[in-house]
Design an enzyme around this catalytic site. Structure first.
Site, PDB file in Angstrom:
ATOM      1  N   ASP A  13      18.091 117.639  46.272  1.00  0.00           N
ATOM      2  CA  ASP A  13      18.334 118.728  47.228  1.00  0.00           C
ATOM      3  C   ASP A  13      17.318 118.565  48.356  1.00  0.00           C
ATOM      4  OD1 ASP A  13      18.851 121.448  48.384  1.00  0.00           O
ATOM      5  OD2 ASP A  13      19.982 121.714  46.542  1.00  0.00           O
ATOM      6  N   GLU A  30      26.939 125.292  51.641  1.00  0.00           N
ATOM      7  CA  GLU A  30      25.933 125.795  52.589  1.00  0.00           C
ATOM      8  C   GLU A  30      25.484 124.751  53.606  1.00  0.00           C
ATOM      9  OE1 GLU A  30      23.568 129.137  50.097  1.00  0.00           O
ATOM     10  OE2 GLU A  30      23.015 127.101  49.593  1.00  0.00           O
ATOM     11  N   HIS A  33      22.011 120.220  52.309  1.00  0.00           N
ATOM     12  CA  HIS A  33      21.036 120.226  51.212  1.00  0.00           C
ATOM     13  C   HIS A  33      20.505 118.817  50.939  1.00  0.00           C
ATOM     14  CE1 HIS A  33      20.973 124.371  49.764  1.00  0.00           C
ATOM     15  NE2 HIS A  33      22.272 124.441  49.995  1.00  0.00           N
TER      16      HIS A  33
HETATM   17  C1  ACM Z   1      25.001 127.365  45.581  1.00  0.00           C
HETATM   18  O1  ACM Z   1      24.509 128.236  44.871  1.00  0.00           O
HETATM   19  N1  ACM Z   1      24.555 127.155  46.806  1.00  0.00           N
HETATM   20  C2  ACM Z   1      26.100 126.524  45.106  1.00  0.00           C
END
Ligand code: ACM
Ligand code: ZN
Length: 663
Positions: A214, A353, A288
């Site tokens: 991430d 996101e 991410h």
């Molecule tokens: C997430 O919790 N952003 C998948």
């Protein structure tokens, strides 16, 4: 969930006996298994393990000896019994002990189902193959005294190693019974992950979703791109405002982090496979991914060209650039190293996101959108994911992504992991879905209202997790086969060490396991809570740092037809629950709907006379505030009627549902 009145008799029995057992008869002892077996018949008598017993495995059964040895090792570690595992040809007499066989197995129980029969003469487990036998072995381990789960032989007197006589027929409701671990925000060692997998196996879990990378760390060795771990696996400090001492994951220069070599990954994946757990890797893209951008900045977008007014807007570079061909080349190279490490058919690519601001001004991205006739950045994301899907499909793998991969149109063969919606729609359009919504499945959220470590996210207690139904309401029966199962997620922003990971996971992962395994019809909180009390001794023996259990019970519900936008008083008869003088804490747990519930006050009435009131404003919603009302009963009158009343309103309509719980 059952309504309060249905619980009354269960609770009274539970309070009288201490525990409510499944399949208990006057002659047979209590049996408490998690997840709850489909059919359990407890019988009188028991089978006692002795030193000389063999585990007989049907000759030639693929992986049968391995399952036999797993059982022998598990029992031997704690009891000191040194059992032999032998192969048994057809026609050979069955020795007293344990028999693992496919003979007379029941194919309708599927490849994870099993039939277990314990008689005073021994244990017979039947399944169509080693996977079902392995799940059945977990039941055998839960039938033994909890100390059998200890990782070494205890000093002093051992309990009699007896298994109560039972007949169990069992099979899972869903194939995907998963937990997700995030090794990026904080690093967990290989040994810790192996331990985590072992405890998953005890709960008949099938899937470990490994969120390897991430923004805060790239943790997987990629030989072609060594800077991913040389640079991307380390950061200056532990971050997240945490005490540096709460972790030991530092290198000799004092940098925080770590990574898994490909050999580590192979060992972890094999260890899981030996427990019939599939490890699904998640390689996050296109967002991410800051740790990898630090290692290879060329993966990010380029700055916008200067104009007469100077340099334009420069958004943060936090996503891969889908405008450059080189991005796809590098990501495909990475996936080509990932794929051989993970036999999982499914590769998760994240997709959640993604901040697309840099795409809006990047010349490569804008040129790509023009060339591909993409109307907006959502469609550019969809283009990106479709290309990655094509690559994975060509290698025989399926792509899975979070809810947001539907933006701009879901890729043709993609599987969805629903965290903020889209599961219902995706299943309807023929895409397979795993349900893991924030509302019920985010195990990094707070599990108590008081005294918890600082965490992210709202209050998500065990009793709310347990109410989760993976089949979305309204999904037509012909599409329910696309709901593959359920998963609990352990995002690690505030989880910096392994004991904390276990604390966040358990006991809520026990509820996830049961939601995934056990029939929906048998779901019963009070029964689960009783079994969990017994199960806690197993977690203790196994060395799991679980959160201590509370005793809570549902005393009533609220529903849309009771709601009004003006404050009005609702009431619930709590006489069966209020059984002694003490403080009672009532909490209002929002379950679903478009409207929150505002609470003005709650009060306890004895024969219509108010005896205690808590008048603070509270709001029951997805992120609840001050939803606990503490009421005191100074003296209990066994002949009195006790009523809980609360002044409540819903906001902006009447669509609010929830349950009032008492502790
Ligand atoms: C997430 O919790 N952003 C998948
Ligand atoms: Zn770009």
């Amino acid at each position: 969930m059952k309504t309060a009145s249905v619980y009354v008799s269960t609770i009274l029995i539970g309070l009288a006996s201490g525990l409510v057992a499944q399949g208990e008869t006057p002659q047979a002892p209590a049996v408490y298994i998690i997840p709850r077996p489909v059919h359990l018949e407890a019988r009188p008598g028991s089978f006692t393990l002795t030193q000389e017993m063999p585990i007989a495995v049907e000759k030639g059964l693929t992986d049968g000896l391995r399952v036999g040895r797993y059982l022998a090792d598990a029992i031997g570690r704690s009891t000191g019994l040194t059992w032999k595992v032998i192969e048994l040809g057809s026609g050979n007499p069955v020795p007293a002990g344990v028999l693992l066989t496919t003979q007379a197995a029941r194919p309708e129980l599927g490849n994870e189902g099993y039939v277990l029969e314990v008689t005073p003469a021994g244990i017979v487990l039947r399944a169509t193959g080693a996977k079902g036998l392995f799940r059945g072995v977990q039941t055998v381990l839960q039938l033994l005294p909890p100390a059998v789960l200890a990782q070494s032989k205890a000093d002093g007197a051992a309990p009699p190693w007896a298994v109560p006589c039972v007949r169990i027929e069992d099979k899972p409701r869903f194939g995907w019974r998963g937990l997700m671990v995030d090794t990026s925000r904080h690093f967990f060692t290989k040994q810790e992950l192996l331990d985590f997998i072992d405890v998953m196996a005890l709960h008949k879990m099938s899937t470990l979703h490994w969120h390897i990378n991430d923004d805060q760390g790239w943790r997987l060795e990629i030989r072609k791109y060594p800077k991913l771990t040389e640079i991307g696996a380390w950061r200056d400090g532990i971050g997240f405002d945490l005490d540096p001492k709460c972790s030991t994951a530092y290198d000799e220069k004092g940098r925080y982090g770590g990574f898994y070599t490909q050999a580590d990954v192979k060992e972890i994946v094999q260890y899981a496979a030996d427990r019939f757990i599939t490890v699904v890797p998640e390689i996050e893209m296109p967002g991410h991914c800051v740790a990898s951008l630090q290692a290879y900045p060329e993966l990010a977008c380029d700055d916008p060209p200067s104009t007469a007014e100077g340099q334009g807007e420069r958004p943060p570079k936090v996503a891969y650039c889908p405008g450059k061909e080189s991005t796809f080349q590098i990501l495909q190279d990475i996936l080509d190293e990932v794929i051989p490490l993970f036999p999982s058919e499914i590769v998760h690519i994240g997709g959640d996101e993604c901040n697309k601001d840099a795409w809006r001004v990047c010349p490569h991205c804008q040129a790509r959108m023009k060339a591909e006739n993409l109307k907006n950045e959502e469609e550019l994301q969809s283009y990106f994911i479709r290309r990655i899907e094509k690559h994975l499909n060509a290698k025989g793998r399926r792509l899975m992504g979070w809810s947001e991969i539907r933006q701009g149109g879901i890729a043709p063969n993609a599987m969805l992991m629903d965290w903020i919606g889209g599961g219902l729609e995706s299943a309807r359009s023929g895409h397979d879905v795993v349900m893991s919504p924030t509302t019920h499945c985010y195990l990094d959220y707070h599990q108590a209202l008081h005294g918890e470590f600082r965490l992210v996210g709202p209050y998500l207690p065990l009793h709310k997790v347990y109410t989760f139904e993976p089949i979305p309401a309204g999904l037509e029966p012909q599409f329910t086969k696309h709901i593959l199962g359920v998963q609990g997620n352990l995002w690690a922003e505030s989880i910096a060490n392994y004991p904390r990971l276990q604390y966040q996971a358990y006991p809520r992962a026990c509820a996830i396991a049961e939601i995934g395994w056990s029939p929906a019809e048998g779901r019963d909180w009070m029964d689960f809570q009783s079994r969990l009390q017994a199960h806690a001794a197993r977690l203790t023996a196994r060395g799991v740092n679980y959160r201590p259990l509370d005793t809570v019970m549902p005393v009533g519900t609220w529903k849309p037809d009771q709601m009004s936008e003006q404050f009005k008083v609702l009431e619930w008869d709590v006489t069966p629950f209020v059984r002694e003088a003490r403080k009672y804490a009532f909490e209002f747990i929002f379950e679903e709907g478009a409207c929150r519930l505002d609470i003005e006050w709650a009060a306890l009435f004895e024969n219509d006379k108010e005896i205690s009131r808590d008048a603070h404003p509270g709001t029951a919603t997805r992120g609840p505030r001050d939803i606990e009302y503490v009421l005191t009963l100074e003296k209990h009158d066994p002949d009195a009627k006790y009523i809980l009343r609360a002044s409540v309103r819903s906001d902006g309509g009447t669509d609010s549902r929830g349950t009032v719980w008492m502790r």
